[in-house]
Design an enzyme around this catalytic site. Structure first.
Site, mmCIF file in Angstrom:
data_model
loop_
_atom_site.group_PDB
_atom_site.id
_atom_site.type_symbol
_atom_site.label_atom_id
_atom_site.label_comp_id
_atom_site.label_asym_id
_atom_site.label_seq_id
_atom_site.Cartn_x
_atom_site.Cartn_y
_atom_site.Cartn_z
ATOM 1 N N LYS A 206 -15.557 3.246 11.819
ATOM 2 C CA LYS A 206 -16.507 4.321 12.122
ATOM 3 C C LYS A 206 -17.723 4.208 11.200
ATOM 4 O O LYS A 206 -18.861 4.244 11.638
ATOM 5 C CB LYS A 206 -15.803 5.675 11.956
ATOM 6 C CG LYS A 206 -16.692 6.862 12.200
ATOM 7 C CD LYS A 206 -15.913 8.158 12.185
ATOM 8 C CE LYS A 206 -16.870 9.339 12.241
ATOM 9 N NZ LYS A 206 -16.197 10.625 12.221
ATOM 10 N N GLU A 212 -11.759 -2.155 2.728
ATOM 11 C CA GLU A 212 -10.725 -3.047 3.277
ATOM 12 C C GLU A 212 -11.249 -3.771 4.518
ATOM 13 O O GLU A 212 -11.119 -4.985 4.660
ATOM 14 C CB GLU A 212 -9.474 -2.242 3.679
ATOM 15 C CG GLU A 212 -8.715 -1.618 2.528
ATOM 16 C CD GLU A 212 -9.210 -0.236 2.158
ATOM 17 O OE1 GLU A 212 -10.390 0.105 2.463
ATOM 18 O OE2 GLU A 212 -8.437 0.519 1.559
ATOM 19 N N GLY A 268 -11.939 9.900 12.655
ATOM 20 C CA GLY A 268 -11.297 8.579 12.596
ATOM 21 C C GLY A 268 -9.904 8.580 13.226
ATOM 22 O O GLY A 268 -9.580 7.737 14.062
ATOM 23 N N ARG A 269 -9.078 9.552 12.863
ATOM 24 C CA ARG A 269 -7.681 9.556 13.347
ATOM 25 C C ARG A 269 -7.575 10.049 14.793
ATOM 26 O O ARG A 269 -6.489 10.103 15.350
ATOM 27 C CB ARG A 269 -6.794 10.362 12.406
ATOM 28 C CG ARG A 269 -7.281 11.766 12.094
ATOM 29 C CD ARG A 269 -6.543 12.348 10.891
ATOM 30 N NE ARG A 269 -7.113 13.614 10.447
ATOM 31 C CZ ARG A 269 -8.125 13.729 9.593
ATOM 32 N NH1 ARG A 269 -8.718 12.646 9.116
ATOM 33 N NH2 ARG A 269 -8.575 14.912 9.235
ATOM 34 N N GLU A 354 -3.078 13.548 7.213
ATOM 35 C CA GLU A 354 -4.489 13.512 6.820
ATOM 36 C C GLU A 354 -5.194 14.768 7.354
ATOM 37 O O GLU A 354 -6.168 15.241 6.780
ATOM 38 C CB GLU A 354 -5.179 12.239 7.339
ATOM 39 C CG GLU A 354 -6.405 11.859 6.520
ATOM 40 C CD GLU A 354 -7.034 10.522 6.904
ATOM 41 O OE1 GLU A 354 -7.558 10.397 8.020
ATOM 42 O OE2 GLU A 354 -7.025 9.607 6.065
ATOM 43 N N HIS A 385 21.669 4.544 11.137
ATOM 44 C CA HIS A 385 22.426 3.711 10.191
ATOM 45 C C HIS A 385 21.738 3.621 8.846
ATOM 46 O O HIS A 385 22.064 2.754 8.038
ATOM 47 C CB HIS A 385 22.641 2.315 10.794
ATOM 48 C CG HIS A 385 23.469 2.378 12.038
ATOM 49 N ND1 HIS A 385 24.850 2.367 12.020
ATOM 50 C CD2 HIS A 385 23.119 2.528 13.333
ATOM 51 C CE1 HIS A 385 25.306 2.462 13.263
ATOM 52 N NE2 HIS A 385 24.275 2.576 14.081
ATOM 53 N N LYS A 513 -10.675 6.023 -3.930
ATOM 54 C CA LYS A 513 -11.695 5.020 -3.564
ATOM 55 C C LYS A 513 -12.703 4.871 -4.699
ATOM 56 O O LYS A 513 -13.079 3.762 -5.077
ATOM 57 C CB LYS A 513 -12.452 5.458 -2.305
ATOM 58 C CG LYS A 513 -11.664 5.362 -1.008
ATOM 59 C CD LYS A 513 -12.604 5.689 0.175
ATOM 60 C CE LYS A 513 -11.856 5.966 1.454
ATOM 61 N NZ LYS A 513 -12.697 6.472 2.524
HETATM 62 O O1 F6P Z 1 -9.943 6.724 4.072
HETATM 63 C C1 F6P Z 1 -9.607 7.502 5.167
HETATM 64 C C2 F6P Z 1 -10.410 7.148 6.364
HETATM 65 O O2 F6P Z 1 -11.669 7.692 6.247
HETATM 66 C C3 F6P Z 1 -9.730 7.605 7.636
HETATM 67 O O3 F6P Z 1 -9.931 8.917 7.914
HETATM 68 C C4 F6P Z 1 -10.286 6.642 8.613
HETATM 69 O O4 F6P Z 1 -9.530 6.630 9.786
HETATM 70 C C5 F6P Z 1 -10.216 5.355 7.839
HETATM 71 O O5 F6P Z 1 -10.549 5.741 6.528
HETATM 72 C C6 F6P Z 1 -11.109 4.241 8.304
HETATM 73 O O6 F6P Z 1 -12.446 4.597 8.292
HETATM 74 P P1 F6P Z 1 -13.539 3.735 9.055
HETATM 75 O O7 F6P Z 1 -13.210 3.756 10.501
HETATM 76 O O8 F6P Z 1 -14.845 4.376 8.748
HETATM 77 O O9 F6P Z 1 -13.467 2.330 8.521
#
Ligand code: F6P
Length: 549
Positions: A206, A212, A268-269, A354, A385, A513
């Site tokens: 987003k 990452e 995002g979620r 979240e 199990h 972060k």
């Molecule tokens: O760190 C949390 C978050 O902001 C989530 O809410 C989101 O889904 C994820 O990181 C990834 O964010 P982006 O789509 O901006 O890379």
């Protein structure tokens, strides 16, 4: 308005809890032979059975009253109509518009956002068609056969979970891979399986700034360019961006015409319904992606229109509140009886925790009650199990959601029967338990002496009275899966509305972060690190001393 816990509705629930908390579920079933009829809902191809809950008619009414008191109807309307209910980010919350299959407009700031949504869907449809027919070719003229989604959190979990769940719908000749973790093993293991000439990378973010994702995207780009004769211009055929941030996409080197856009009012979620779902559409086909949207839309309509007493997400949410706030449940287990739904609990962890892992209300004041529980689970029967022992005989109350399709495209009839018999048995066992008298009779029957019975009996008693919902889908297909996901999204929304928290921000992820950015250069410096607390210094210095050994 009184605060939540000061309201009459809350007080009445507390009082009722005191009188019902010792009533056994078995008794509720014995007293009311119609209990299942009363406490289940059929919605399209989904059966939602909530009869095995610590709920009587009075508790049900009082919970519904609580929802009314918290003005749930108005809050639902506010979300669907684009009010800026994400107040800390000053944003509307409109994932429901992404799957709006009606002709209704959704207006934000004077503009019908359905126009933008439809344009992106059209672009996705065309692109998916071009990839599937081989019209879209890689830089050496080969068709695309491998899709790699690089993203994390909401830009990963929904698409990854859905692609796994809908494996039987996969388009022949297309495989999908997901890279999320910054741990280099994740991308390295994926790249090993790929030929750059037939691979398409979807950089899903987003913000297009997530550490990452951008690190992994750069690794993928380097890998691509490092292979025989690749030029910068070849990137256009192998890298696609799914984002809201055009500038950052350009800076990365992706032409905006290869960008599928979404908007800040998509959390995002909650973004799998947007361009973030491109990996899903490429994997199962655009028609199936539309069926996923359709299923979610139908659940949206149910959620908006059904009275609370017949409204699945509302009931799920109210039951959750009943357990978290009155029974003091700290966790909630979700157990899919379908291996392909393996990632569903992981997906729900982000969706629920979240969203509702919040300690202040919408005004920033500390809340005086518990909010979102820990959500966890793995597929049955594996779960039986490993940790089911604790649910059956541990010291905490853990409500469970059982989820199962009745028919799947894998396995045979016998395997399905064994699987489902286990699910039905677990929910029955959790509900009924086994009394001292029953255990004693069983042990006596098997010829064990009285003296030995007394030694073992305590270990063999099951208290039962453990609540569960069972969600049966006639079949797990794109439509029912869409409905199932939307059902949980709305459950989370209702709980947030009742707890009066903002379910749509996530400030709690920021501090880590920030600190990671500060620590990163310290790991490279030659000096001993002393500016943190002694533990953090110790860990960093241990790394520095040992990294090259
Ligand atoms: O760190 C949390 C978050 O902001 C989530 O809410 C989101 O889904 C994820 O990181 C990834 O964010 P982006 O789509 O901006 O890379």
């Amino acid at each position: 308005m009184f605060t939540l816990t000061e309201s009459d509705e809350w007080g009445a629930l507390q009082e009722h809890y005191d009188s019902i908390s010792n009533v056994h579920l078995k008794t509720l079933f014995e007293k009311d032979k119609e209990r299942f009829d009363k406490f289940h809902i059929k919605f399209n191809d989904i059966l939602f059975d909530f009869s095995k809950n610590r709920l009587d008619n009075i508790a049900f009414k009082l919970l519904v009253r609580l929802a009314e008191h918290r003005k749930l109807k108005e809050k639902i309307k506010a979300m669907f109509t684009g009010e800026k209910i994400n107040t800390t980010e000053n944003r509307a919350v409109l994932h429901t518009a992404l799957r709006n299959r009606s002709i209704d407009e959704v207006i934000i700031e004077g503009r019908d956002i359905m126009t933008d949504i439809k344009a992106v869907l059209k672009k996705m449809k065309k692109f998916v068609g071009d990839v599937h027919t081989g019209k879209w070719k890689g830089c050496t003229g080969m068709p695309i056969s491998h899709i790699v989604n690089i993203g994390i959190g909401g830009s990963h979990l929904g698409p990854a979970m859905i692609c796994e769940a809908l494996k039987p719908y996969a388009k022949p000749g297309i495989s999908v891979h997901f890279v999320s973790n910054i741990d280099g093993c994740d991308i390295a293991e994926t790249l090993k399986q790929l030929n750059p000439e037939t691979t398409l990378f979807l950089i899903a973010s987003k913000t297009f700034t997530t550490q990452e994702t951008m690190t992994n995207a750069n690794t993928a780009k380097k890998w691509f360019l490092s292979t025989d004769g690749k030029k910068e211009s070849d990137i256009a055929l192998h890298f696609i961006a799914l984002s809201t941030n055009t500038e950052a996409v350009k800076q990365f080197g992706i032409n905006p015409k290869n960008m599928f856009e979404f908007w800040d009012w998509v959390g995002g979620r909650y973004s799998l319904w947007s361009a973030i779902g491109l990996s899903i559409a490429l994997y199962i086909g655009f028609d199936n992606f539309e069926m996923l949207l359709q299923g979610a839309y139908e659940m949206d309509m149910h959620f908006r229109n059904a009275p609370y007493e017949e409204n699945i997400p509302v009931i799920m949410a109210l039951l959750g509140i009943w357990y978290v706030n009155f029974f003091n449940a700290k966790t909630h287990a979700v157990i899919p009886y379908y291996q392909n739904l393996r990632m569903f609990p992981e997906f729900l962890q982000q969706l629920d925790m979240e969203s509702n892992g919040k300690r202040v209300d919408k005004f920033g004041e500390l809340v005086e009650y518990s909010t979102g529980p820990v959500v966890w689970g793995v597929p049955g029967t594996n779960a039986q199990h490993s940790f089911f022992q604790l649910i059956h005989q541990g010291t905490q109350i853990i409500p469970v959601d059982f989820i199962a399709p009745l028919f799947t495209d894998c396995g045979n009839e016998e395997q399905r029967r064994i699987l489902l018999s286990n699910l039905f048995a677990q929910s029955e066992a959790l509900m009924k338990g086994k009394t001292e008298v029953e255990v004693k009779a069983e042990l006596t029957m098997s010829g064990i002496k009285e003296r030995d019975i007394n030694k073992i009996i305590g270990h063999k008693i099951f208290p039962g009275n453990i609540p569960s919902n069972t969600i049966l889908l006639k079949k797990l297909n794109p439509e029912t899966l869409g409905s199932l996901i939307a059902m949980y999204e709305h459950k989370v929304f209702v709980q947030g509305a009742i707890w009066d928290i903002n379910s749509f921000d996530q400030w709690g992820v920021e501090l880590g972060k920030q600190l990671a950015k500060k620590i990163l250069p310290e790991l490279d410096s030659d000096n001993e690190i002393t500016i943190h607390d002694s533990s953090t210094n110790g860990l960093i210095n241990y790394y520095k001393e040992n990294k090259n050994k």
